[in-house]
Design an enzyme around this catalytic site. Structure first.
Site, PDB file in Angstrom:
ATOM      1  N   ASP A 122      -0.893   4.430   2.095  1.00 19.85           N
ATOM      2  CA  ASP A 122      -0.992   4.427   3.569  1.00 19.85           C
ATOM      3  C   ASP A 122      -1.197   5.826   4.138  1.00 19.85           C
ATOM      4  O   ASP A 122      -0.717   6.134   5.228  1.00 19.85           O
ATOM      5  CB  ASP A 122       0.258   3.800   4.208  1.00 19.85           C
ATOM      6  CG  ASP A 122       0.567   2.443   3.622  1.00 19.85           C
ATOM      7  OD1 ASP A 122      -0.382   1.667   3.462  1.00 19.85           O
ATOM      8  OD2 ASP A 122       1.737   2.181   3.303  1.00 19.85           O
ATOM      9  N   HIS A 150      -6.829  -1.082   3.718  1.00 15.91           N
ATOM     10  CA  HIS A 150      -7.393   0.081   4.380  1.00 15.91           C
ATOM     11  C   HIS A 150      -7.782  -0.336   5.785  1.00 15.91           C
ATOM     12  O   HIS A 150      -8.358  -1.393   5.968  1.00 15.91           O
ATOM     13  CB  HIS A 150      -8.679   0.521   3.688  1.00 15.91           C
ATOM     14  CG  HIS A 150      -8.448   1.205   2.401  1.00 15.91           C
ATOM     15  ND1 HIS A 150      -7.480   2.167   2.229  1.00 15.91           N
ATOM     16  CD2 HIS A 150      -9.070   1.090   1.225  1.00 15.91           C
ATOM     17  CE1 HIS A 150      -7.537   2.599   0.992  1.00 15.91           C
ATOM     18  NE2 HIS A 150      -8.476   1.961   0.351  1.00 15.91           N
TER      19      HIS A 150
END
Ligand code: GDP
Length: 421
Positions: free
Chosen positions: A12, A40
């Protein structure tokens, strides 16, 4: 040019957005590990996209996207992801998407096994995303997997699945579950058929791309600290998230990378269970979580957050062999009077500057220092000269601490929100 773009931390870090932006210089984008257990987020002129399985280059018109042999693919999820992109006008053809015949299929029973096991573990769980990733990688190494290429041979597929299912049901029956061969075959037919035109020998394709001097980018999922071997085992993922694995998992094990770009976030976040030394709590944590919108892209789970963690990030940089770094989400820190940085750990009353693994890590407590905040909106800054002095100081401080040059600083989620140093 062969470049890997990888995460330095727990995942992340904003890799999707960086890959989307960097990909304009690349002809081919490859995913080389993992499945749909992470996401993503890419924002561009076509809208906001969450990509769990497809490489980020899928949003560009002239980029070829490879899903490599190191991946595990839930074909139902992939069909859904392709359909959602098509709805938004992204055209996906076999010229644009190539799926390795050696990538493993994440089957419905893998997902079920993952869910049942997390339930059995109750409060001792690993924080799995329950998408079947650990069971499918487990089966790969047990040599009980079904690969994408098997879909091309329907005459032998049913027998293959039947043999594996007989074995798998022995385990599932222990949990009070069972899968029927007909149900599994129906699922394979429904979601496998639409993908047949994309399945190919990606090794052959990539070798020819290398011969033609194409620019190839390898896009990792998650970060160094989640690597199955070098991460915070067992709170890792089940695959290799490191740059060194990129050529192997994409399909060209014989080539060497030219460049590794590490993506590192200006603060820390960690989704799920496991040691997370720099963790902040209470009000300090919730303000940071909201400012950075730290909720899982794949699961919506709130992420644990903390200040930038120097021992962990320095280790991540080394494990990735990063040549340069991109520092992301610096704009998120704009509200802080003082910026917390975890400069070292304390273990059994002693200062520790390196990143410990195993049970020593569980004992680590953060040693925090505070740097001056910049207290101004930096999201419109486009050159180093636009940045306030305190922001530059922060960048230089962590650059020196992790021992790798920071080349890019990202100050917002859109393509143009970055500064090149
Ligand atoms: P990934 O898996 O590494 O791509 O990470 P995420 O999907 O969690 O992406 C991070 C989130 O932060 C996404 O919502 C991005 O749009 C956003 N993002 C990425 N870079 C920046 C940045 O520099 N500033 C801000 N404010 N948001 C960013």
């Amino acid at each position: 040019m062969l470049t890997a773009v990888v995460g330095i931390n727990w995942g992340d870090e904003g890799k999707g957005r960086m890959v989307d932006w960097l990909s304009s210089d690349y002809d081919v984008i490859c995913r080389y590990q993992g499945g749909n257990n992470a996401g993503h987020t890419v924002v561009n002129e076509k809208g906001k996209f969450i990509l769990n399985l497809l490489p980020s280059g899928i949003l560009r018109d002239n980029t070829v996207n490879v899903m490599g042999n190191g991946m595990v693919i839930d074909i139902e999820h992939l069909c859904g992801e392709i359909a959602r992109l098509k709805e938004k006008g992204v055209n996906i053809t076999p010229d644009k998407l190539k799926i390795s015949d050696k990538a493993f299929i994440c089957m419905p029973y893998h997902k079920q096994q993952d869910i049942l096991e997390e339930e059995r573990l109750a409060d001792k769980k690993y924080g799995s995303t329950r998408r079947g990733i650990a069971p499918v990688y487990g089966d790969k190494y047990m040599k009980k997997g079904i690969r994408m290429g098997d879909l091309l041979f329907p005459e032998t597929l049913r027998d293959k699945v039947a043999g594996i299912l007989e074995w798998k049901n022995i385990t599932l029956q222990g949990y009070g579950h069972e899968f029927s061969l007909n149900d599994v075959m129906r699922w394979i037919n429904e979601f496998g058929k639409p993908l047949l035109p994309f399945i190919t020998d990606t090794t052959e394709y990539l070798m020819s791309a290398v011969r033609d001097n194409k620019n190839i980018m390898f896009e990792a999922q998650l970060g160094a600290l989640r690597d199955i071997d070098y991460g915070i085992y067992p709170f890792t993922t089940s695959s290799q998230t490191l740059a060194a694995y990129a050529p192997i998992g994409a399909g060209i094990p014989g080539v060497k990378l030219d460049q590794v770009i590490g993506i590192m976030k200006a603060y820390s976040s960690c989704v799920g269970e496991g040691p997370f030394t720099a963790e902040l709590f209470g009000e300090e944590a919730s303000v940071l979580r909201e400012a950075g919108a730290e909720y899982g892209a794949a699961t919506g789970r709130p992420r644990r957050v903390g200040g930038f963690d120097i021992p962990a990030s320095r280790y991540g940089v080394k494990m990735q062999g990063a040549d340069v770094l991109a520092l992301t989400k610096l704009d998120v820190l704009s509200y802080m009077d003082k910026i917390p940085v975890c400069v070292a750990y304390e273990i059994d009353g002693e200062r520790c500057d390196s990143f410990p693994t195993g049970d020593r890590l569980l004992k680590a407590k953060p040693v925090y220092e505070y740097l001056d905040g910049f207290k101004t909106d930096i999201s419109k800054c486009r050159t180093p000269g636009d940045l306030p002095e305190a922001a530059l100081k922060y960048i230089r401080f962590i650059e020196e601490a992790v021992g790798c040059p920071i080349k890019y600083v990202s100050v917002g989620p859109s393509r143009e929100d970055y500064i090149e140093l």
